[in-house]
Scaffold this motif. Structure first.
Motif, short mmCIF file in Angstrom:
data_model
loop_
_atom_site.label_atom_id
_atom_site.label_comp_id
_atom_site.label_asym_id
_atom_site.label_seq_id
_atom_site.Cartn_x
_atom_site.Cartn_y
_atom_site.Cartn_z
N ARG A 212 0.83 -1.21 0.00
CA ARG A 212 0.00 0.00 0.00
C ARG A 212 0.86 1.25 0.00
NH1 ARG A 212 -4.02 1.79 4.94
NH2 ARG A 212 -4.95 3.64 3.94
N LEU A 213 1.92 1.24 0.79
CA LEU A 213 2.81 2.40 0.86
C LEU A 213 3.52 2.61 -0.47
CD1 LEU A 213 3.89 4.58 2.81
CD2 LEU A 213 5.77 3.03 3.36
N PHE A 214 3.94 1.53 -1.09
CA PHE A 214 4.60 1.63 -2.38
C PHE A 214 3.64 2.17 -3.44
CE2 PHE A 214 5.86 -0.27 -6.49
CZ PHE A 214 7.12 0.29 -6.61
N GLN A 215 2.38 1.77 -3.36
CA GLN A 215 1.39 2.27 -4.31
C GLN A 215 1.19 3.77 -4.17
OE1 GLN A 215 -0.17 0.67 -6.89
NE2 GLN A 215 -0.84 2.75 -7.38
N LEU A 216 1.19 4.26 -2.93
CA LEU A 216 1.05 5.69 -2.71
C LEU A 216 2.26 6.44 -3.27
CD1 LEU A 216 -0.35 5.73 0.94
CD2 LEU A 216 -1.55 6.50 -1.12
N ARG A 217 3.43 5.87 -3.08
CA ARG A 217 4.64 6.52 -3.62
C ARG A 217 4.62 6.56 -5.15
NH1 ARG A 217 9.73 7.97 -2.11
NH2 ARG A 217 9.47 7.22 0.03
N THR A 218 4.30 5.45 -5.77
CA THR A 218 4.27 5.42 -7.23
C THR A 218 3.18 6.34 -7.77
OG1 THR A 218 2.86 3.43 -7.17
CG2 THR A 218 5.23 3.11 -7.40
N THR A 219 2.08 6.47 -7.02
CA THR A 219 1.02 7.40 -7.43
C THR A 219 1.52 8.84 -7.42
OG1 THR A 219 -0.75 5.94 -6.62
CG2 THR A 219 -1.27 8.28 -6.85
N LEU A 220 2.20 9.22 -6.35
CA LEU A 220 2.77 10.56 -6.27
C LEU A 220 3.76 10.81 -7.40
CD1 LEU A 220 3.39 11.12 -2.45
CD2 LEU A 220 2.02 12.57 -3.95
N GLU A 221 4.62 9.84 -7.65
CA GLU A 221 5.61 10.00 -8.71
C GLU A 221 4.96 10.15 -10.07
OE1 GLU A 221 8.03 6.57 -8.17
OE2 GLU A 221 9.20 7.43 -6.51
#
Length: 321
Positions: A212-221
């Motif tokens: 979930r945290l990785f998904q949020l990061r990739t979304t921001l990027e």
């Protein structure tokens, strides 16, 4: 978001509501090169590709890194209690802070010990030049916002780096800024909470759910270059529009009133073509539409007329947000 209609009675000014965020952020123009792997960081040129590493700041790669890069005076006892709980609940975690100011380090460590947290779980670094400051934000896993006074510019920097930020929306303007920023990247529902308990549980949940945290990061990027937050030209257009609206009222000899700008563009466009639009919220404010001809006429108004309007005090009756 920062001053909702139900709180306008606490202000003497009338509000100028911009559609996304009151704060301009020009990172797409001024900081685009910082995350492309180029050799741009000041002061750490000895590192490979000049890219910051955790080791450079004394942080192990296996740690879960909570961070806050704001001034230490913003940390109040209530949010500090939550942060210390996080360090006790999240295995192998550290809190990364700045010596901002350096005199605050000893006080923070003393208060941590009182709450049963080891000094080794809190890492301090020096304040750095802007380029290094933005690029080292990538090294953290989760930014912990202060609640009494949110991160402002620092929040923009950390979101540009791609690191998710958790905030709690309060009642004062300064405690609602980060919620406005997150709304402008389409992550308000994911990262904005309403209580200290929710704040703590969300942070623990994200720390324990790497997917979930990785998904949020990739979304921001993915949204960096398309979202409203970092579109400074769009912000300027909207700011000019609300100034035109105020000027029209002035020229029509109408008293100041709340004004709101509508923006029909989506908040962001994802790579798959999907869009997000949160511009349909309605506030109890005056909405004025200008035609292109009207706007050009207003743009052509002489500086003398603007100066005369300012001398009559019209500009001091508005607050933008």
């Amino acid at each position: 978001i920062v001053i909702p209609p139900e709180l306008t009675d606490f202000y003497s000014e009338k509000m100028m509501y911009l559609p996304h965020c009151f704060a301009p952020a020009d990172h797409k123009n001024s900081a685009a090169h910082l995350l492309d792997g180029g050799d741009h960081v000041t002061g750490i040129s000895a590192m490979p590709n000049s890219a910051p590493t955790r080791a450079h700041y004394g942080i192990s790669e296996d740690k879960f890194v909570f961070c806050n890069f704001g001034q230490l005076f913003k940390i109040d006892p209530l949010i500090f209690d939550v942060w210390m709980n996080l360090l006790k609940r999240v295995k192998n975690s550290v809190l990364w802070l700045l010596r901002f100011p350096a005199a605050g380090e000893v006080n923070i460590l003393r208060e941590a010990r009182k709450r049963g947290v080891r000094e080794s779980q809190i890492v301090f670094s020096d304040v750095a030049p802007r380029e290094e400051h933005i690029r080292r934000g990538v090294l953290a896993d989760l930014f912990l916002d202060t609640t009494a006074s949110n991160a402002h510019t620092t929040a923009c920097d950390i979101l540009w780096s791609g690191t998710p930020l958790v905030t709690m929306k309060g009642e004062k303007m300064t405690s609602r800024v980060a919620a406005s920023l997150l709304r402008s990247v389409g992550l308000e529902e994911d990262l904005v909470v309403k209580s200290y308990a929710e704040y703590e549980e969300l942070c623990v949940s994200l720390a324990e759910d790497s997917d979930r945290l990785f998904q949020l990061r990739t979304t921001l990027e993915a949204r960096r270059k398309s979202c409203a937050l970092f579109d400074s030209q769009r912000w300027v257009r909207n700011w000019e529009t609300v100034l035109h609206m105020a000027w029209r009222r002035q020229e029509s000899r109408l008293p100041p009133d709340h004004l709101q700008v509508e923006d029909k563009e989506p908040v962001f466009r994802d790579a798959d073509g999907s869009i997000f639009d949160n511009n349909n919220d309605t506030n109890d404010v005056t909405q004025v539409e200008d035609t292109e001809e009207d706007l050009h006429d207003i743009h052509d108004a002489s500086t003398t007329s603007v100066s005369n309007a300012n001398s009559r005090g019209s500009s001091s009756n508005y607050r933008y947000n």
